[in-house]
Design a protein around this motif. Structure first.
Motif, PDB file in Angstrom:
ATOM      1  N   LEU A   1      73.537  57.884  45.667  1.00  0.00           N
ATOM      2  CA  LEU A   1      74.953  57.834  45.335  1.00  0.00           C
ATOM      3  C   LEU A   1      75.200  57.155  43.996  1.00  0.00           C
ATOM      4  O   LEU A   1      74.496  56.226  43.614  1.00  0.00           O
ATOM      5  CB  LEU A   1      75.713  57.073  46.425  1.00  0.00           C
ATOM      6  N   ARG A   2      76.228  57.638  43.307  1.00  0.00           N
ATOM      7  CA  ARG A   2      76.750  57.009  42.098  1.00  0.00           C
ATOM      8  C   ARG A   2      78.232  56.704  42.315  1.00  0.00           C
ATOM      9  O   ARG A   2      78.812  57.079  43.331  1.00  0.00           O
ATOM     10  CB  ARG A   2      76.573  57.924  40.879  1.00  0.00           C
ATOM     11  N   TRP A   3      78.842  56.034  41.336  1.00  0.00           N
ATOM     12  CA  TRP A   3      80.259  55.694  41.472  1.00  0.00           C
ATOM     13  C   TRP A   3      81.108  56.934  41.749  1.00  0.00           C
ATOM     14  O   TRP A   3      82.045  56.892  42.549  1.00  0.00           O
ATOM     15  CB  TRP A   3      80.772  54.988  40.224  1.00  0.00           C
ATOM     16  N   GLY A   4      80.796  58.030  41.097  1.00  0.00           N
ATOM     17  CA  GLY A   4      81.586  59.237  41.283  1.00  0.00           C
ATOM     18  C   GLY A   4      81.510  59.806  42.681  1.00  0.00           C
ATOM     19  O   GLY A   4      82.375  60.592  43.091  1.00  0.00           O
ATOM     20  N   ASP A   5      80.493  59.412  43.449  1.00  0.00           N
ATOM     21  CA  ASP A   5      80.338  59.906  44.819  1.00  0.00           C
ATOM     22  C   ASP A   5      81.067  59.045  45.838  1.00  0.00           C
ATOM     23  O   ASP A   5      81.194  59.433  46.997  1.00  0.00           O
ATOM     24  CB  ASP A   5      78.854  59.933  45.206  1.00  0.00           C
ATOM     25  N   LEU A   6      81.521  57.870  45.398  1.00  0.00           N
ATOM     26  CA  LEU A   6      82.132  56.927  46.328  1.00  0.00           C
ATOM     27  C   LEU A   6      83.650  56.980  46.213  1.00  0.00           C
ATOM     28  O   LEU A   6      84.197  56.748  45.139  1.00  0.00           O
ATOM     29  CB  LEU A   6      81.651  55.501  46.047  1.00  0.00           C
ATOM     30  N   ALA A   7      84.307  57.265  47.294  1.00  0.00           N
ATOM     31  CA  ALA A   7      85.767  57.271  47.324  1.00  0.00           C
ATOM     32  C   ALA A   7      86.218  56.050  48.118  1.00  0.00           C
ATOM     33  O   ALA A   7      86.795  56.146  49.194  1.00  0.00           O
ATOM     34  CB  ALA A   7      86.297  58.553  47.960  1.00  0.00           C
ATOM     35  N   LEU A   8      85.910  54.866  47.585  1.00  0.00           N
ATOM     36  CA  LEU A   8      86.205  53.633  48.299  1.00  0.00           C
ATOM     37  C   LEU A   8      87.597  53.134  47.940  1.00  0.00           C
ATOM     38  O   LEU A   8      87.910  52.937  46.781  1.00  0.00           O
ATOM     39  CB  LEU A   8      85.186  52.543  47.939  1.00  0.00           C
TER      40      LEU A   8
ATOM     41  N   ALA B   1      73.900  51.022  55.216  1.00  0.00           N
ATOM     42  CA  ALA B   1      73.963  52.453  54.899  1.00  0.00           C
ATOM     43  C   ALA B   1      74.238  52.674  53.424  1.00  0.00           C
ATOM     44  O   ALA B   1      73.652  53.560  52.794  1.00  0.00           O
ATOM     45  CB  ALA B   1      75.040  53.130  55.752  1.00  0.00           C
ATOM     46  N   LEU B   2      75.108  51.865  52.840  1.00  0.00           N
ATOM     47  CA  LEU B   2      75.419  52.020  51.419  1.00  0.00           C
ATOM     48  C   LEU B   2      74.195  51.746  50.566  1.00  0.00           C
ATOM     49  O   LEU B   2      73.832  52.543  49.696  1.00  0.00           O
ATOM     50  CB  LEU B   2      76.550  51.076  51.014  1.00  0.00           C
ATOM     51  N   VAL B   3      73.540  50.620  50.802  1.00  0.00           N
ATOM     52  CA  VAL B   3      72.392  50.241  49.980  1.00  0.00           C
ATOM     53  C   VAL B   3      71.270  51.263  50.125  1.00  0.00           C
ATOM     54  O   VAL B   3      70.608  51.630  49.145  1.00  0.00           O
ATOM     55  CB  VAL B   3      71.913  48.823  50.345  1.00  0.00           C
ATOM     56  N   ALA B   4      71.065  51.759  51.339  1.00  0.00           N
ATOM     57  CA  ALA B   4      70.004  52.748  51.558  1.00  0.00           C
ATOM     58  C   ALA B   4      70.290  54.063  50.848  1.00  0.00           C
ATOM     59  O   ALA B   4      69.360  54.810  50.523  1.00  0.00           O
ATOM     60  CB  ALA B   4      69.834  52.995  53.057  1.00  0.00           C
TER      61      ALA B   4
END
Length: 348
Positions: free
Chosen positions: A170-177, A186-189
């Motif tokens: 994942l990159r920033w563009g993949d995260l809709a936080l 799960a995030l770190v993995a």
């Protein structure tokens, strides 16, 4: 365990003592700091109002473990509970035992919680991103897992510096936080990195216009719960995400070159951090064309010296190749180790 000060503080402290939880007073001028790091939050109406204002400004993610205390539960307290996501309003002193049970269910603050270090350049070209990457790489050698977070969407990318730009993840563009409790493991993995020891979150070369405040705070919170140290590479501009990170970081490291202009710029940056960061330290990068020593720079900038480093031969060649690799005894490895050790001690 963070607790608001005020008339109800004695009752809250009695409940905390019964639950074997430590208490830290909230700095209402810096509401994000306690919000991000405390295992639980107990707020009186005044503190809850300050937190609600920060949330409306877009600076606080939703979190668990929040309670409000009051002498009586009126409409104002109930409205504040809804705004900050509080689980319950406790009426004191009658519900001291109930509050103690609530606090006992929270994880204890045992003094060994994960550290967050933010790195910022005192001027352009100071080498802050390289140092941030080096601190993250140095962590596994001390038995500490690390999360490297790139908070500069216009930078070259920590994934390039660390040699993992081509790895899946994942990159920033993949995260809709938009805030909230992020599943930390799960995030770190799901992030690219090195053999599970260093995870990296960057923009990945994609044009992300800005790093979301709520997202950055949520990622930092996930790092606190899943790795030993979270290293954030900050841009040299005072955007909302940078401001939020400065408040929650345990230590902010300013990197300055050993030049007169570097000292002047670093002093200006240090002045801007004085009222926002918990602790600020200085790293001086040589060489000095004018013969300034690291202590000269320390006095000129006005920050305590964490480390100084000589130039490292062939560093640019290495960074353009497979990415940063630290060899024991090299200037960058020594400086990164000193910064990491200082951060882990909580001294800057």
């Amino acid at each position: 365990m963070a607790v608001a000060d005020g008339a109800l503080a004695d009752d809250v402290r009695r409940a905390a003592a019964a639950a074997a939880r430590t208490v830290t007073d909230i700095d209402r001028g810096r509401p994000r700091a306690g919000w991000a790091s405390a295992a639980g939050m107990v707020l009186d109406l005044g503190a809850a109002t300050a937190m609600a204002e920060a949330a409306r400004a877009g600076g606080l993610p939703r979190r668990e473990g929040v309670a409000i205390v009051a002498a009586q539960a009126g409409l104002a307290e109930l409205a504040a509970a809804v705004e900050v996501g509080a689980a319950q309003v406790f009426v004191l002193p009658g519900q001291v035992r109930d509050l103690a049970r609530f606090l006992a269910a929270r994880e204890p603050d045992d003094g060994e919680r994960s550290r967050v270090v933010a790195v910022v350049g005192g001027h352009g070209g100071a080498g802050a991103s390289v140092l941030a990457a080096a601190v993250a790489v140095a962590a596994p050698g001390r038995g500490v897992t690390a999360l490297a977070v790139d908070a500069d969407p216009w930078g070259g990318g920590l994934d390039l510096l660390l040699g993992c730009a081509d790895l899946p993840g994942l990159r920033w563009g993949d995260l809709a936080l938009r805030g909230g409790h992020v599943p930390s493991e799960a995030l770190v993995a799901a992030l690219p990195g090195r053999a599970g020891a260093v995870a990296v979150l960057s923009a990945g070369g994609v044009g992300v216009p800005e790093i979301p405040v709520e997202g950055l705070l949520a990622v930092i919170d996930a790092g606190r719960r899943s790795v030993g140290v979270t290293v954030v590479d900050l841009p040299r501009r005072d955007d909302p995400a940078t401001s939020a990170c400065l408040e929650v970081a345990d230590v902010v490291v300013v990197v300055v070159g050993a030049t007169v202009r570097g000292c002047a710029a670093g002093r200006a940056v240090a002045g801007g951090l004085a009222d926002r960061a918990r602790s600020v330290g200085l790293v001086v990068r040589g060489p000095s064309p004018g013969g300034l020593s690291a202590r000269d720079v320390e006095r000129a900038v006005g920050l305590p010296l964490l480390a100084s480093m000589r130039p490292q031969p062939r560093l640019d060649e290495q960074l353009d190749g497979a990415g940063l690799r630290l060899r024991k005894g090299t200037p960058l490895a020594v400086a990164a180790g000193r910064v990491l050790d200082g951060v882990r001690r909580g001294a800057a």
